[in-house]
Design an enzyme around this catalytic site. Structure first.
Site, short mmCIF file in Angstrom:
data_model
loop_
_atom_site.label_atom_id
_atom_site.label_comp_id
_atom_site.label_asym_id
_atom_site.label_seq_id
_atom_site.Cartn_x
_atom_site.Cartn_y
_atom_site.Cartn_z
N ARG A 141 -2.86 2.82 -16.73
CA ARG A 141 -3.20 3.57 -15.52
C ARG A 141 -3.87 4.92 -15.79
NH1 ARG A 141 -0.13 5.18 -12.12
NH2 ARG A 141 -1.41 4.68 -10.34
N GLY B 63 0.77 -1.24 0.00
CA GLY B 63 0.00 0.00 0.00
C GLY B 63 0.80 1.29 0.00
N CYS C 161 -7.84 2.87 -30.64
CA CYS C 161 -9.14 3.44 -31.02
C CYS C 161 -10.08 3.55 -29.83
CB CYS C 161 -9.76 2.61 -32.13
SG CYS C 161 -8.65 2.43 -33.52
C1 LIG Z 1 -1.94 -5.35 -4.52
C2 LIG Z 1 -1.57 -5.98 -3.23
C3 LIG Z 1 -0.35 -5.68 -2.65
C4 LIG Z 1 0.62 -4.67 -3.19
O1 LIG Z 1 0.09 -3.39 -3.10
P1 LIG Z 1 1.02 -2.11 -3.40
O2 LIG Z 1 0.08 -0.98 -3.22
O3 LIG Z 1 1.52 -2.25 -4.79
O4 LIG Z 1 2.11 -2.11 -2.40
C5 LIG Z 1 -0.03 -6.33 -1.46
N1 LIG Z 1 -0.88 -7.24 -0.91
C6 LIG Z 1 -2.07 -7.54 -1.46
C7 LIG Z 1 -2.93 -8.54 -0.81
C8 LIG Z 1 -2.46 -6.93 -2.64
O5 LIG Z 1 -3.64 -7.22 -3.16
#
Ligand SMILES: *Cc1c(COP(=O)(O)O)cnc(C)c1O
Length: 415
Positions: A314, A240, A344
Protein backbone atom coordinates in the site's frame (compact mmCIF):
# COMPACT_ATOMS: atom_id res chain seq x y z
CA UNK A 1 -13.66 -0.25 17.50
CA UNK A 2 -10.19 0.45 18.83
CA UNK A 3 -8.41 -1.16 21.68
CA UNK A 4 -7.28 -4.48 20.22
CA UNK A 5 -3.67 -3.22 20.17
CA UNK A 6 -2.46 -1.58 23.37
CA UNK A 7 0.67 -1.14 25.44
CA UNK A 8 0.93 -2.94 28.74
CA UNK A 9 4.03 -2.28 30.75
CA UNK A 10 5.79 -0.87 27.70
CA UNK A 11 5.04 -3.92 25.52
CA UNK A 12 2.58 -3.78 22.65
CA UNK A 13 -0.17 -6.37 23.07
CA UNK A 14 -2.83 -7.73 20.78
CA UNK A 15 -5.69 -8.56 23.15
CA UNK A 16 -3.87 -10.48 25.95
CA UNK A 17 -0.92 -11.54 23.81
CA UNK A 18 2.48 -9.85 23.92
CA UNK A 19 3.41 -9.22 20.29
CA UNK A 20 7.14 -9.49 20.97
CA UNK A 21 6.52 -13.10 21.93
CA UNK A 22 4.69 -13.71 18.63
CA UNK A 23 7.47 -12.03 16.65
CA UNK A 24 10.12 -14.07 18.46
CA UNK A 25 8.37 -17.41 18.01
CA UNK A 26 6.64 -17.04 14.63
CA UNK A 27 9.41 -14.93 13.11
CA UNK A 28 9.08 -11.78 11.03
CA UNK A 29 7.67 -10.46 8.81
CA UNK A 30 4.37 -11.68 10.18
CA UNK A 31 0.76 -10.55 10.01
CA UNK A 32 -1.24 -10.68 13.25
CA UNK A 33 -5.04 -10.40 13.38
CA UNK A 34 -7.25 -9.85 16.42
CA UNK A 35 -10.31 -12.11 16.53
CA UNK A 36 -12.02 -9.73 18.98
CA UNK A 37 -11.51 -6.74 16.68
CA UNK A 38 -12.87 -8.65 13.68
CA UNK A 39 -15.94 -9.79 15.60
CA UNK A 40 -16.53 -6.36 17.12
CA UNK A 41 -16.41 -4.57 13.76
CA UNK A 42 -18.77 -7.09 12.18
CA UNK A 43 -21.19 -6.93 15.11
CA UNK A 44 -21.44 -3.16 14.77
CA UNK A 45 -23.25 -3.68 11.45
CA UNK A 46 -25.45 -6.41 12.88
CA UNK A 47 -26.48 -4.27 15.85
CA UNK A 48 -27.33 -1.21 13.76
CA UNK A 49 -29.27 -3.23 11.20
CA UNK A 50 -31.06 -5.58 13.62
CA UNK A 51 -34.73 -5.90 12.77
CA UNK A 52 -34.29 -4.80 9.14
CA UNK A 53 -33.83 -7.43 6.42
CA UNK A 54 -30.12 -7.30 5.67
CA UNK A 55 -27.01 -9.25 4.74
CA UNK A 56 -23.51 -8.03 5.59
CA UNK A 57 -21.09 -9.55 3.08
CA UNK A 58 -17.45 -9.20 4.06
CA UNK A 59 -15.39 -8.28 0.97
CA UNK A 60 -13.02 -11.23 0.75
CA UNK A 61 -10.52 -9.33 -1.35
CA UNK A 62 -9.59 -7.30 1.75
CA UNK A 63 -8.46 -10.38 3.68
CA UNK A 64 -8.97 -13.92 2.43
CA UNK A 65 -7.29 -15.93 5.17
CA UNK A 66 -9.37 -19.03 5.88
CA UNK A 67 -9.32 -18.53 9.64
CA UNK A 68 -10.50 -14.94 9.25
CA UNK A 69 -13.27 -16.04 6.87
CA UNK A 70 -14.32 -18.88 9.17
CA UNK A 71 -14.48 -16.57 12.17
CA UNK A 72 -16.67 -14.12 10.26
CA UNK A 73 -18.85 -16.91 8.83
CA UNK A 74 -19.40 -18.17 12.37
CA UNK A 75 -20.37 -14.66 13.43
CA UNK A 76 -23.05 -14.75 10.70
CA UNK A 77 -21.33 -12.88 7.88
CA UNK A 78 -21.97 -13.35 4.21
CA UNK A 79 -19.22 -12.72 1.67
CA UNK A 80 -18.60 -10.58 -1.37
CA UNK A 81 -16.34 -12.41 -3.80
CA UNK A 82 -14.68 -11.23 -7.01
CA UNK A 83 -13.29 -14.47 -8.44
CA UNK A 84 -13.65 -18.23 -8.58
CA UNK A 85 -10.64 -18.41 -6.28
CA UNK A 86 -12.45 -16.39 -3.65
CA UNK A 87 -15.51 -18.63 -4.07
CA UNK A 88 -13.26 -21.61 -3.38
CA UNK A 89 -11.88 -19.89 -0.29
CA UNK A 90 -15.24 -18.98 1.25
CA UNK A 91 -16.71 -22.45 0.65
CA UNK A 92 -13.59 -23.97 2.18
CA UNK A 93 -14.00 -21.70 5.19
CA UNK A 94 -17.54 -22.99 5.74
CA UNK A 95 -19.52 -20.06 4.37
CA UNK A 96 -23.21 -20.46 3.61
CA UNK A 97 -23.36 -20.16 -0.24
CA UNK A 98 -26.73 -18.44 0.06
CA UNK A 99 -24.94 -15.55 1.74
CA UNK A 100 -22.38 -15.07 -1.05
CA UNK A 101 -22.57 -12.32 -3.66
CA UNK A 102 -20.32 -12.32 -6.72
CA UNK A 103 -19.02 -8.93 -7.88
CA UNK A 104 -16.41 -8.08 -10.49
CA UNK A 105 -16.16 -6.65 -13.97
CA UNK A 106 -14.69 -9.71 -15.72
CA UNK A 107 -16.27 -12.94 -14.53
CA UNK A 108 -15.34 -15.91 -16.75
CA UNK A 109 -17.89 -18.56 -17.83
CA UNK A 110 -16.12 -21.10 -15.61
CA UNK A 111 -16.37 -18.81 -12.58
CA UNK A 112 -20.06 -18.15 -13.24
CA UNK A 113 -20.77 -21.87 -13.57
CA UNK A 114 -18.99 -22.64 -10.31
CA UNK A 115 -21.02 -19.97 -8.52
CA UNK A 116 -24.29 -21.23 -10.04
CA UNK A 117 -23.35 -24.74 -8.97
CA UNK A 118 -22.71 -23.52 -5.41
CA UNK A 119 -26.05 -21.71 -5.33
CA UNK A 120 -24.90 -18.25 -4.32
CA UNK A 121 -27.19 -15.41 -3.23
CA UNK A 122 -26.70 -13.28 -6.33
CA UNK A 123 -24.48 -11.97 -9.10
CA UNK A 124 -23.66 -8.29 -9.37
CA UNK A 125 -23.54 -7.92 -13.16
CA UNK A 126 -21.53 -5.17 -14.75
CA UNK A 127 -22.53 -5.28 -18.42
CA UNK A 128 -25.29 -6.39 -20.78
CA UNK A 129 -22.98 -9.04 -22.21
CA UNK A 130 -22.46 -10.50 -18.75
CA UNK A 131 -26.24 -10.62 -18.13
CA UNK A 132 -26.69 -12.47 -21.43
CA UNK A 133 -23.95 -14.95 -20.55
CA UNK A 134 -25.34 -15.49 -17.05
CA UNK A 135 -28.81 -16.07 -18.50
CA UNK A 136 -27.60 -18.66 -21.00
CA UNK A 137 -25.37 -20.52 -18.52
CA UNK A 138 -28.12 -20.63 -15.90
CA UNK A 139 -30.63 -21.89 -18.45
CA UNK A 140 -28.26 -24.60 -19.64
CA UNK A 141 -27.72 -25.71 -16.04
CA UNK A 142 -31.45 -25.63 -15.30
CA UNK A 143 -31.01 -22.96 -12.67
CA UNK A 144 -32.26 -19.49 -11.96
CA UNK A 145 -29.55 -16.92 -11.29
CA UNK A 146 -30.46 -14.12 -8.95
CA UNK A 147 -28.88 -10.97 -10.27
CA UNK A 148 -28.37 -7.30 -9.62
CA UNK A 149 -27.06 -4.74 -12.04
CA UNK A 150 -24.11 -2.80 -10.75
CA UNK A 151 -24.94 0.78 -11.36
CA UNK A 152 -22.55 3.65 -11.40
CA UNK A 153 -24.31 6.40 -9.43
CA UNK A 154 -21.79 9.04 -10.59
CA UNK A 155 -20.88 10.21 -7.11
CA UNK A 156 -17.37 11.44 -6.45
CA UNK A 157 -15.98 9.39 -3.60
CA UNK A 158 -13.23 12.00 -3.07
CA UNK A 159 -10.72 9.32 -2.20
CA UNK A 160 -7.43 8.27 -3.81
CA UNK A 161 -7.95 8.05 -7.63
CA UNK A 162 -6.79 4.42 -7.70
CA UNK A 163 -9.52 3.34 -5.26
CA UNK A 164 -12.32 5.56 -6.54
CA UNK A 165 -14.78 3.63 -8.71
CA UNK A 166 -18.09 5.49 -8.86
CA UNK A 167 -17.55 8.07 -11.60
CA UNK A 168 -18.72 7.79 -15.21
CA UNK A 169 -15.16 7.41 -16.46
CA UNK A 170 -14.47 4.31 -14.35
CA UNK A 171 -14.61 0.81 -15.80
CA UNK A 172 -17.09 -0.36 -13.14
CA UNK A 173 -20.86 -0.67 -13.47
CA UNK A 174 -23.50 0.69 -15.83
CA UNK A 175 -24.11 4.41 -16.11
CA UNK A 176 -27.14 5.20 -13.95
CA UNK A 177 -28.71 7.15 -16.82
CA UNK A 178 -28.80 4.07 -19.04
CA UNK A 179 -29.61 1.60 -16.30
CA UNK A 180 -33.39 1.65 -16.59
CA UNK A 181 -33.39 0.60 -20.22
CA UNK A 182 -30.98 -2.20 -19.48
CA UNK A 183 -33.20 -3.40 -16.62
CA UNK A 184 -36.18 -3.38 -18.98
CA UNK A 185 -34.28 -5.50 -21.54
CA UNK A 186 -32.68 -7.86 -18.99
CA UNK A 187 -35.87 -8.43 -16.96
CA UNK A 188 -37.16 -10.59 -19.81
CA UNK A 189 -34.10 -12.85 -19.98
CA UNK A 190 -34.75 -16.51 -19.16
CA UNK A 191 -32.86 -18.18 -16.32
CA UNK A 192 -32.43 -14.84 -14.63
CA UNK A 193 -34.21 -13.36 -11.63
CA UNK A 194 -33.26 -9.71 -11.85
CA UNK A 195 -34.02 -8.77 -8.28
CA UNK A 196 -31.43 -6.23 -7.19
CA UNK A 197 -29.40 -3.13 -7.79
CA UNK A 198 -25.86 -2.68 -6.57
CA UNK A 199 -23.17 -0.03 -6.40
CA UNK A 200 -19.74 0.50 -4.89
CA UNK A 201 -18.32 4.00 -5.29
CA UNK A 202 -14.83 3.58 -3.90
CA UNK A 203 -12.80 2.71 -0.87
CA UNK A 204 -11.34 4.40 2.22
CA UNK A 205 -14.09 6.98 2.61
CA UNK A 206 -13.80 8.82 5.92
CA UNK A 207 -16.70 11.10 5.03
CA UNK A 208 -19.94 9.13 4.74
CA UNK A 209 -21.79 11.87 2.80
CA UNK A 210 -20.85 10.49 -0.67
CA UNK A 211 -21.91 6.98 0.45
CA UNK A 212 -25.28 8.30 1.58
CA UNK A 213 -25.65 10.36 -1.61
CA UNK A 214 -25.01 7.20 -3.67
CA UNK A 215 -27.53 5.26 -1.57
CA UNK A 216 -30.17 7.94 -2.18
CA UNK A 217 -29.57 7.85 -5.92
CA UNK A 218 -29.85 4.07 -5.87
CA UNK A 219 -33.07 4.31 -3.88
CA UNK A 220 -34.50 6.72 -6.47
CA UNK A 221 -33.54 4.27 -9.22
CA UNK A 222 -35.41 1.47 -7.43
CA UNK A 223 -38.49 3.71 -7.34
CA UNK A 224 -38.24 4.63 -11.03
CA UNK A 225 -37.91 0.96 -11.91
CA UNK A 226 -40.98 0.13 -9.83
CA UNK A 227 -42.93 2.75 -11.72
CA UNK A 228 -42.00 0.84 -14.87
CA UNK A 229 -43.19 -2.43 -13.40
CA UNK A 230 -39.75 -3.78 -12.46
CA UNK A 231 -39.86 -4.66 -8.78
CA UNK A 232 -36.50 -5.14 -7.05
CA UNK A 233 -36.11 -7.00 -3.80
CA UNK A 234 -32.63 -6.08 -2.68
CA UNK A 235 -30.27 -3.14 -2.73
CA UNK A 236 -26.53 -3.77 -2.41
CA UNK A 237 -24.65 -0.62 -1.47
CA UNK A 238 -21.14 -2.08 -1.62
CA UNK A 239 -18.30 -1.28 0.76
CA UNK A 240 -16.11 1.77 1.07
CA UNK A 241 -16.14 2.80 4.73
CA UNK A 242 -12.67 4.06 5.59
CA UNK A 243 -10.47 3.58 8.62
CA UNK A 244 -8.14 6.06 10.34
CA UNK A 245 -4.65 5.21 9.14
CA UNK A 246 -3.21 8.34 10.73
CA UNK A 247 -3.52 9.21 14.40
CA UNK A 248 -5.33 12.41 13.48
CA UNK A 249 -7.81 10.76 11.06
CA UNK A 250 -11.42 10.52 12.26
CA UNK A 251 -13.47 7.32 12.21
CA UNK A 252 -16.22 7.56 9.61
CA UNK A 253 -19.63 8.26 11.12
CA UNK A 254 -20.86 4.68 10.81
CA UNK A 255 -23.90 5.33 12.98
CA UNK A 256 -25.12 8.04 10.62
CA UNK A 257 -24.31 5.95 7.55
CA UNK A 258 -26.10 2.82 8.77
CA UNK A 259 -29.13 4.78 9.96
CA UNK A 260 -29.39 6.47 6.55
CA UNK A 261 -29.04 3.32 4.43
CA UNK A 262 -31.31 1.37 6.73
CA UNK A 263 -33.93 4.10 6.36
CA UNK A 264 -33.73 3.95 2.56
CA UNK A 265 -34.04 0.14 2.50
CA UNK A 266 -36.97 0.15 4.93
CA UNK A 267 -38.81 2.83 3.00
CA UNK A 268 -38.46 0.76 -0.20
CA UNK A 269 -39.10 -2.59 1.52
CA UNK A 270 -35.94 -4.11 0.08
CA UNK A 271 -33.30 -6.30 1.69
CA UNK A 272 -30.16 -4.27 2.39
CA UNK A 273 -26.79 -5.75 1.41
CA UNK A 274 -23.50 -4.18 2.43
CA UNK A 275 -19.99 -5.27 1.46
CA UNK A 276 -17.54 -3.82 3.97
CA UNK A 277 -13.96 -5.02 3.67
CA UNK A 278 -11.40 -2.55 4.97
CA UNK A 279 -13.58 -1.37 7.86
CA UNK A 280 -13.81 -4.87 9.29
CA UNK A 281 -10.32 -6.18 8.64
CA UNK A 282 -8.06 -3.11 8.47
CA UNK A 283 -7.85 -2.08 12.12
CA UNK A 284 -7.87 -5.75 13.20
CA UNK A 285 -4.41 -6.47 11.79
CA UNK A 286 -0.78 -5.43 12.08
CA UNK A 287 2.39 -6.41 10.26
CA UNK A 288 5.31 -7.22 12.53
CA UNK A 289 8.81 -6.52 11.29
CA UNK A 290 12.37 -6.48 12.63
CA UNK A 291 14.95 -3.77 12.09
CA UNK A 292 17.88 -5.20 10.10
CA UNK A 293 20.12 -2.15 9.69
CA UNK A 294 20.40 1.54 10.34
CA UNK A 295 22.04 3.68 7.70
CA UNK A 296 22.50 7.40 7.25
CA UNK A 297 23.57 9.31 4.21
CA UNK A 298 23.21 12.79 2.68
CA UNK A 299 21.19 14.03 5.60
CA UNK A 300 18.83 11.07 5.49
CA UNK A 301 18.35 8.30 7.98
CA UNK A 302 17.19 4.85 6.91
CA UNK A 303 15.71 2.08 8.99
CA UNK A 304 16.08 -1.05 6.88
CA UNK A 305 13.54 -3.61 8.04
CA UNK A 306 12.68 -7.17 7.03
CA UNK A 307 9.19 -6.27 5.75
CA UNK A 308 8.83 -4.69 2.35
CA UNK A 309 6.45 -3.89 -0.49
CA UNK A 310 6.15 -7.64 -1.08
CA UNK A 311 4.35 -7.99 2.27
CA UNK A 312 2.55 -4.61 2.27
CA UNK A 313 2.37 -2.78 -1.04
CA UNK A 314 0.00 0.00 0.00
CA UNK A 315 2.69 2.62 0.73
CA UNK A 316 4.42 1.94 -2.62
CA UNK A 317 1.17 1.68 -4.59
CA UNK A 318 -0.97 4.45 -3.08
CA UNK A 319 1.56 6.38 -1.00
CA UNK A 320 -0.55 5.06 1.87
CA UNK A 321 0.30 6.03 5.42
CA UNK A 322 0.56 3.41 8.17
CA UNK A 323 1.46 4.28 11.75
CA UNK A 324 4.45 2.39 13.14
CA UNK A 325 4.87 1.43 16.76
CA UNK A 326 7.74 -0.28 18.56
CA UNK A 327 6.86 -3.63 20.10
CA UNK A 328 8.81 -2.51 23.14
CA UNK A 329 8.95 1.14 24.08
CA UNK A 330 12.51 2.39 24.45
CA UNK A 331 13.89 5.32 26.43
CA UNK A 332 15.82 6.47 23.39
CA UNK A 333 13.50 9.16 22.06
CA UNK A 334 12.59 9.44 18.40
CA UNK A 335 14.26 9.96 15.06
CA UNK A 336 13.09 10.95 11.59
CA UNK A 337 13.76 8.19 9.08
CA UNK A 338 12.65 6.42 5.95
CA UNK A 339 11.52 2.93 6.86
CA UNK A 340 12.47 0.76 3.89
CA UNK A 341 12.54 -2.91 2.98
CA UNK A 342 15.10 -5.13 1.26
CA UNK A 343 13.42 -5.15 -2.19
CA UNK A 344 15.33 -3.73 -5.14
CA UNK A 345 12.95 -0.85 -5.94
CA UNK A 346 13.14 2.76 -4.85
CA UNK A 347 9.41 2.62 -4.20
CA UNK A 348 10.03 -0.08 -1.60
CA UNK A 349 9.27 1.98 1.47
CA UNK A 350 6.86 1.57 4.36
CA UNK A 351 7.24 5.16 5.50
CA UNK A 352 9.11 8.25 4.33
CA UNK A 353 10.50 11.02 6.53
CA UNK A 354 8.68 9.56 9.51
CA UNK A 355 9.20 10.50 13.13
CA UNK A 356 9.51 7.13 14.75
CA UNK A 357 10.87 5.53 17.92
CA UNK A 358 14.69 5.43 17.88
CA UNK A 359 14.92 1.75 16.99
CA UNK A 360 18.11 -0.23 16.62
CA UNK A 361 18.90 -3.39 14.67
CA UNK A 362 17.13 -6.34 16.29
CA UNK A 363 14.23 -4.23 17.56
CA UNK A 364 10.73 -5.07 16.39
CA UNK A 365 8.06 -2.74 15.12
CA UNK A 366 4.39 -3.08 14.22
CA UNK A 367 2.95 -1.55 11.06
CA UNK A 368 -0.54 -0.67 12.21
CA UNK A 369 -3.92 -0.99 10.47
CA UNK A 370 -2.57 -3.59 8.07
CA UNK A 371 -5.34 -6.19 8.28
CA UNK A 372 -6.97 -5.20 4.97
CA UNK A 373 -5.29 -5.17 1.57
CA UNK A 374 -2.14 -6.41 3.26
CA UNK A 375 -1.37 -10.09 2.93
CA UNK A 376 -3.84 -10.46 0.03
CA UNK A 377 -1.63 -8.20 -2.07
CA UNK A 378 1.62 -9.88 -1.01
CA UNK A 379 3.85 -11.13 -3.80
CA UNK A 380 6.92 -13.28 -4.28
CA UNK A 381 8.88 -10.53 -6.05
CA UNK A 382 12.62 -10.86 -5.44
CA UNK A 383 11.83 -14.52 -4.62
CA UNK A 384 10.66 -13.52 -1.19
CA UNK A 385 8.55 -16.16 0.56
CA UNK A 386 5.23 -14.73 1.70
CA UNK A 387 4.98 -14.11 5.45
CA UNK A 388 3.06 -16.13 8.03
CA UNK A 389 -0.28 -15.04 9.44
CA UNK A 390 -1.28 -15.31 13.09
CA UNK A 391 -4.70 -15.10 14.70
CA UNK A 392 -4.93 -13.91 18.30
CA UNK A 393 -8.02 -14.77 20.32
CA UNK A 394 -7.99 -13.57 23.91
CA UNK A 395 -4.87 -14.92 25.57
CA UNK A 396 -4.08 -17.45 22.85
CA UNK A 397 -2.59 -17.24 19.39
CA UNK A 398 -1.92 -19.61 16.54
CA UNK A 399 -0.35 -19.56 13.12
CA UNK A 400 -3.19 -19.62 10.60
CA UNK A 401 -0.93 -19.62 7.57
CA UNK A 402 2.63 -20.83 7.76
CA UNK A 403 5.44 -18.82 6.29
CA UNK A 404 6.26 -19.92 2.75
CA UNK A 405 9.48 -21.84 2.28
CA UNK A 406 11.86 -21.81 -0.67
CA UNK A 407 10.25 -24.93 -2.12
CA UNK A 408 6.93 -23.05 -2.22
CA UNK A 409 8.62 -20.50 -4.47
CA UNK A 410 9.28 -23.00 -7.26
CA UNK A 411 6.18 -25.20 -6.85
CA UNK A 412 4.77 -26.01 -10.28
CA UNK A 413 7.85 -24.84 -12.15
CA UNK A 414 9.95 -26.97 -14.44
CA UNK A 415 13.54 -26.17 -15.23
C1 LIG B 1 -13.42 -3.65 -2.96
C2 LIG B 1 -14.88 -3.82 -2.92
C3 LIG B 1 -15.55 -3.83 -1.70
C4 LIG B 1 -14.88 -3.59 -0.38
O1 LIG B 1 -14.43 -2.29 -0.30
P1 LIG B 1 -13.89 -1.71 1.11
O2 LIG B 1 -13.49 -0.32 0.76
O3 LIG B 1 -12.75 -2.56 1.52
O4 LIG B 1 -15.01 -1.76 2.07
C5 LIG B 1 -16.92 -4.05 -1.72
N1 LIG B 1 -17.59 -4.25 -2.90
C6 LIG B 1 -16.96 -4.24 -4.09
C7 LIG B 1 -17.75 -4.47 -5.31
C8 LIG B 1 -15.60 -4.02 -4.14
O5 LIG B 1 -15.00 -4.00 -5.33
Amino acid sequence: MTGAFEYRGGALHCEQVNLAEVAGRAGTPCYVYSAAALRRAFRLFEERLAGAPHLVCFAVKANGNLAVLRLLAEAGAGFDIVSGGELFRVLKAGADPEKVVFSGVGKTPEEIEAALQAGIHSFNCESEAELLLLSSLAQRMGRTARAAIRVNPDVDAATHPYISTGLKRHKFGIDIAGAEDLYARAAALPGLALEGASCHIGSQLLDVAPLIEAAERMGALVERLRARGIGLRFLDLGGGLGVPYRKEDPWPDVTRYLAAVRGIAERLHVELLLEPGRFIAGPAGVLLSRVLYRKSGSGKEFLIVDASMTELIRPALYEAHHEMLPLRRTERGTLVADVVGPVCESSDFLAEEREIENLLPGDYLAVMTAGAYGFVMASNYNARPRPCEVLVDGATWRIVRRRECHEDLVRGEEA
